[in-house]
Motif scaffolding. Structure first.
Motif, PDB file in Angstrom:
ATOM      1  N   ILE A 173      50.118 117.259 109.935  1.00 44.47           N
ATOM      2  CA  ILE A 173      50.967 116.071 110.397  1.00 44.47           C
ATOM      3  C   ILE A 173      50.784 114.916 109.530  1.00 44.47           C
ATOM      4  O   ILE A 173      49.515 114.497 109.374  1.00 44.47           O
ATOM      5  CB  ILE A 173      50.364 115.775 111.757  1.00 44.47           C
ATOM      6  N   VAL A 174      51.710 114.511 108.934  1.00 44.61           N
ATOM      7  CA  VAL A 174      51.451 113.275 107.830  1.00 44.61           C
ATOM      8  C   VAL A 174      51.390 112.134 108.632  1.00 44.61           C
ATOM      9  O   VAL A 174      52.279 111.764 109.355  1.00 44.61           O
ATOM     10  CB  VAL A 174      52.492 113.478 106.804  1.00 44.61           C
ATOM     11  N   LEU A 175      50.403 111.454 108.408  1.00 47.10           N
ATOM     12  CA  LEU A 175      50.295 110.140 109.225  1.00 47.10           C
ATOM     13  C   LEU A 175      50.570 108.836 108.325  1.00 47.10           C
ATOM     14  O   LEU A 175      50.886 107.781 108.771  1.00 47.10           O
ATOM     15  CB  LEU A 175      48.717 110.056 109.669  1.00 47.10           C
ATOM     16  N   PHE A 176      50.346 109.195 107.274  1.00 49.98           N
ATOM     17  CA  PHE A 176      50.751 108.053 106.093  1.00 49.98           C
ATOM     18  C   PHE A 176      51.171 108.714 104.838  1.00 49.98           C
ATOM     19  O   PHE A 176      50.328 109.328 103.852  1.00 49.98           O
ATOM     20  CB  PHE A 176      49.718 106.876 106.008  1.00 49.98           C
ATOM     21  N   ASP A 177      52.255 108.627 104.235  1.00 48.15           N
ATOM     22  CA  ASP A 177      53.063 109.121 102.986  1.00 48.15           C
ATOM     23  C   ASP A 177      53.031 108.128 101.874  1.00 48.15           C
ATOM     24  O   ASP A 177      53.414 108.496 100.798  1.00 48.15           O
ATOM     25  CB  ASP A 177      54.181 109.770 103.186  1.00 48.15           C
ATOM     26  N   GLY A 178      52.414 106.880 102.203  1.00 46.15           N
ATOM     27  CA  GLY A 178      52.698 105.714 101.131  1.00 46.15           C
ATOM     28  C   GLY A 178      53.969 104.765 101.201  1.00 46.15           C
ATOM     29  O   GLY A 178      53.972 103.699 100.889  1.00 46.15           O
ATOM     30  N   LYS A 179      54.744 105.288 102.374  1.00 46.76           N
ATOM     31  CA  LYS A 179      55.731 104.445 102.635  1.00 46.76           C
ATOM     32  C   LYS A 179      55.945 103.777 104.154  1.00 46.76           C
ATOM     33  O   LYS A 179      56.318 102.912 104.457  1.00 46.76           O
ATOM     34  CB  LYS A 179      57.068 105.101 102.151  1.00 46.76           C
ATOM     35  N   ASP A 180      55.742 105.140 104.986  1.00 41.14           N
ATOM     36  CA  ASP A 180      56.009 104.833 106.507  1.00 41.14           C
ATOM     37  C   ASP A 180      54.966 104.827 107.194  1.00 41.14           C
ATOM     38  O   ASP A 180      53.910 105.769 107.317  1.00 41.14           O
ATOM     39  CB  ASP A 180      56.955 105.967 106.766  1.00 41.14           C
ATOM     40  N   ASP A 194      37.032  92.647 107.876  1.00 38.38           N
ATOM     41  CA  ASP A 194      37.125  91.337 107.028  1.00 38.38           C
ATOM     42  C   ASP A 194      37.149  91.895 105.817  1.00 38.38           C
ATOM     43  O   ASP A 194      36.822  91.040 105.054  1.00 38.38           O
ATOM     44  CB  ASP A 194      36.070  90.492 107.554  1.00 38.38           C
ATOM     45  N   ALA A 195      37.893  92.946 105.448  1.00 33.91           N
ATOM     46  CA  ALA A 195      37.893  93.346 103.852  1.00 33.91           C
ATOM     47  C   ALA A 195      39.318  93.926 103.770  1.00 33.91           C
ATOM     48  O   ALA A 195      39.759  94.632 104.388  1.00 33.91           O
ATOM     49  CB  ALA A 195      36.662  94.237 103.344  1.00 33.91           C
ATOM     50  N   LYS A 196      39.723  93.759 102.214  1.00 32.79           N
ATOM     51  CA  LYS A 196      40.992  94.273 102.031  1.00 32.79           C
ATOM     52  C   LYS A 196      40.840  95.545 101.799  1.00 32.79           C
ATOM     53  O   LYS A 196      41.179  96.236 100.651  1.00 32.79           O
ATOM     54  CB  LYS A 196      41.642  93.388 101.137  1.00 32.79           C
ATOM     55  N   VAL A 197      40.437  96.536 102.383  1.00 31.42           N
ATOM     56  CA  VAL A 197      40.565  98.033 102.202  1.00 31.42           C
ATOM     57  C   VAL A 197      41.813  98.727 102.356  1.00 31.42           C
ATOM     58  O   VAL A 197      42.504  98.173 103.074  1.00 31.42           O
ATOM     59  CB  VAL A 197      39.504  98.789 103.031  1.00 31.42           C
ATOM     60  N   SER A 198      42.204  99.665 101.518  1.00 27.15           N
ATOM     61  CA  SER A 198      43.245 100.086 101.523  1.00 27.15           C
ATOM     62  C   SER A 198      43.329 101.705 101.765  1.00 27.15           C
ATOM     63  O   SER A 198      42.205 102.390 101.269  1.00 27.15           O
ATOM     64  CB  SER A 198      44.248 100.185  99.978  1.00 27.15           C
ATOM     65  N   TYR A 199      44.271 102.252 102.501  1.00 25.46           N
ATOM     66  CA  TYR A 199      44.303 103.536 102.683  1.00 25.46           C
ATOM     67  C   TYR A 199      45.797 104.402 102.180  1.00 25.46           C
ATOM     68  O   TYR A 199      46.715 103.631 102.028  1.00 25.46           O
ATOM     69  CB  TYR A 199      44.308 103.866 104.361  1.00 25.46           C
ATOM     70  N   ARG A 200      45.471 105.627 102.009  1.00 25.81           N
ATOM     71  CA  ARG A 200      46.776 106.171 101.546  1.00 25.81           C
ATOM     72  C   ARG A 200      46.899 107.889 101.761  1.00 25.81           C
ATOM     73  O   ARG A 200      45.616 108.310 102.104  1.00 25.81           O
ATOM     74  CB  ARG A 200      47.116 106.162  99.984  1.00 25.81           C
ATOM     75  N   ASN A 201      47.650 108.587 101.583  1.00 21.99           N
ATOM     76  CA  ASN A 201      47.604 110.122 101.515  1.00 21.99           C
ATOM     77  C   ASN A 201      46.646 110.525 102.861  1.00 21.99           C
ATOM     78  O   ASN A 201      45.830 111.064 102.833  1.00 21.99           O
ATOM     79  CB  ASN A 201      47.332 110.609 100.390  1.00 21.99           C
ATOM     80  N   ILE A 202      47.199 110.256 103.979  1.00 19.69           N
ATOM     81  CA  ILE A 202      46.341 110.463 105.309  1.00 19.69           C
ATOM     82  C   ILE A 202      47.547 111.833 106.031  1.00 19.69           C
ATOM     83  O   ILE A 202      48.589 111.298 106.435  1.00 19.69           O
ATOM     84  CB  ILE A 202      46.375 109.327 106.212  1.00 19.69           C
ATOM     85  N   TRP A 203      46.399 112.643 106.190  1.00 20.04           N
ATOM     86  CA  TRP A 203      47.230 113.772 107.080  1.00 20.04           C
ATOM     87  C   TRP A 203      46.297 114.471 107.889  1.00 20.04           C
ATOM     88  O   TRP A 203      44.919 114.399 107.700  1.00 20.04           O
ATOM     89  CB  TRP A 203      47.951 114.783 106.038  1.00 20.04           C
ATOM     90  N   VAL A 204      46.651 115.340 108.963  1.00 23.40           N
ATOM     91  CA  VAL A 204      45.686 115.807 109.865  1.00 23.40           C
ATOM     92  C   VAL A 204      46.365 117.103 110.265  1.00 23.40           C
ATOM     93  O   VAL A 204      47.602 117.416 110.248  1.00 23.40           O
ATOM     94  CB  VAL A 204      45.536 114.995 110.867  1.00 23.40           C
ATOM     95  N   ARG A 205      45.354 118.240 110.471  1.00 25.12           N
ATOM     96  CA  ARG A 205      45.864 119.290 111.105  1.00 25.12           C
ATOM     97  C   ARG A 205      45.090 119.714 112.256  1.00 25.12           C
ATOM     98  O   ARG A 205      43.808 119.440 112.451  1.00 25.12           O
ATOM     99  CB  ARG A 205      45.376 120.503 110.019  1.00 25.12           C
TER     100      ARG A 205
END
Length: 257
Positions: A64-71, A244-255
């Motif tokens: 299940i793709v939770l974040f693909d960089g766009k959505d 309070d920090a500008k941490v970024s996330y990408r490419n999140i998926w789960v099985r």
């Protein structure tokens, strides 16, 4: 006389070898026909494992793709409603002072892949104030996200720790501004119908491909103050903390497991 004996020995040697082979043949035949030695008895053909495609650089086909960089539509604010973070350049970035986010879907046992990046700017920030965020499994159990590159802090609060419970086996952190990855195996706790704990939560974590939590048993939910403890709950969302920090996330998926 010696030559005659040598000739005789050379003539009968092949006959003796052949006789030995013939004598041993029944034993080999018996071994090959002995039902107890049939290799097929230890072969399992069904059920056939499902096929999962693993294209390079992409989520497995059953994920299940939770974040693909766009959505970011798989997420909502921790209070419900629109995600208060920014989506740009393939990343989901925390807006300091906003709220955390959580998945709309609830999960129990999972395999989770998350890539994250702490801010490049570190001047004036150290310890727990540098690149702090967190990944909460079932909204209750925190895997710490922190810039732990040349940044001393308490060991059970650095990157890769189960916050305030289990320090990582090693510090596998990359320099700030570089993308890092967590690969997580999560086994949810089980509770009896009456609310008693049947089995505790367990977690295995690879940080940038390095084992940092090895089937770690959790003593309970994450607590900032005081010891952890359990209370019964069901499957719940994955929660990303705003700290309070500008941490970024990408490419999140789960099985789901």
């Amino acid at each position: 006389m010696g030559d005659q004996l040598m000739d005789h020995a050379m003539k009968i040697a092949p006959l003796l070898i052949a006789a030995g082979v013939l004598a041993a043949a029944p034993a080999f035949a018996q071994a090959n026909t002995d039902p107890a030695r049939d290799p097929a008895k230890t072969e399992v053909w069904t059920p056939v494992p499902a096929t999962v495609a693993t294209p390079p650089g992409k989520a497995p086909s059953d994920a299940i793709v939770l974040f693909d960089g766009k959505d970011a539509s798989a997420w909502e604010s921790e209070q419900g409603g629109r995600v208060p973070w920014t989506v740009a350049d393939g990343a989901l970035t925390i807006v300091p002072g906003s709220k955390g986010i959580r998945t709309k879907q609830r999960f129990c046992d999972i395999q989770l892949h998350v890539e994250w990046r702490s801010p490049v700017e570190t001047k004036g920030f150290d310890g727990q104030n540098r690149g702090n965020s967190g990944i909460f499994l079932q909204e209750l159990y925190e895997l710490q996200v922190l810039d732990s590159y040349n940044n001393p802090t308490y060991a059970n609060g650095q990157a890769g720790s189960i916050y305030k419970q289990a320090m990582p086996l090693v510090n596998a952190s990359r320099a700030p501004g570089q993308w890092q990855a967590y690969d997580i195996l999560w086994k949810a706790p089980r509770f009896s119908p009456g609310g008693g704990l049947i089995s505790p939560a367990r977690i295995t974590v690879l940080h940038n491909g390095v084992l940092v939590q090895d089937d770690t048993v959790l003593a309970g939910r994450t607590e900032y103050i005081g010891p952890p403890s359990y209370s019964p709950h069901a499957c719940a969302p994955i929660h990303l903390q705003e700290h309070d920090a500008k941490v970024s996330y990408r490419n999140i998926w789960v099985r789901e497991l």
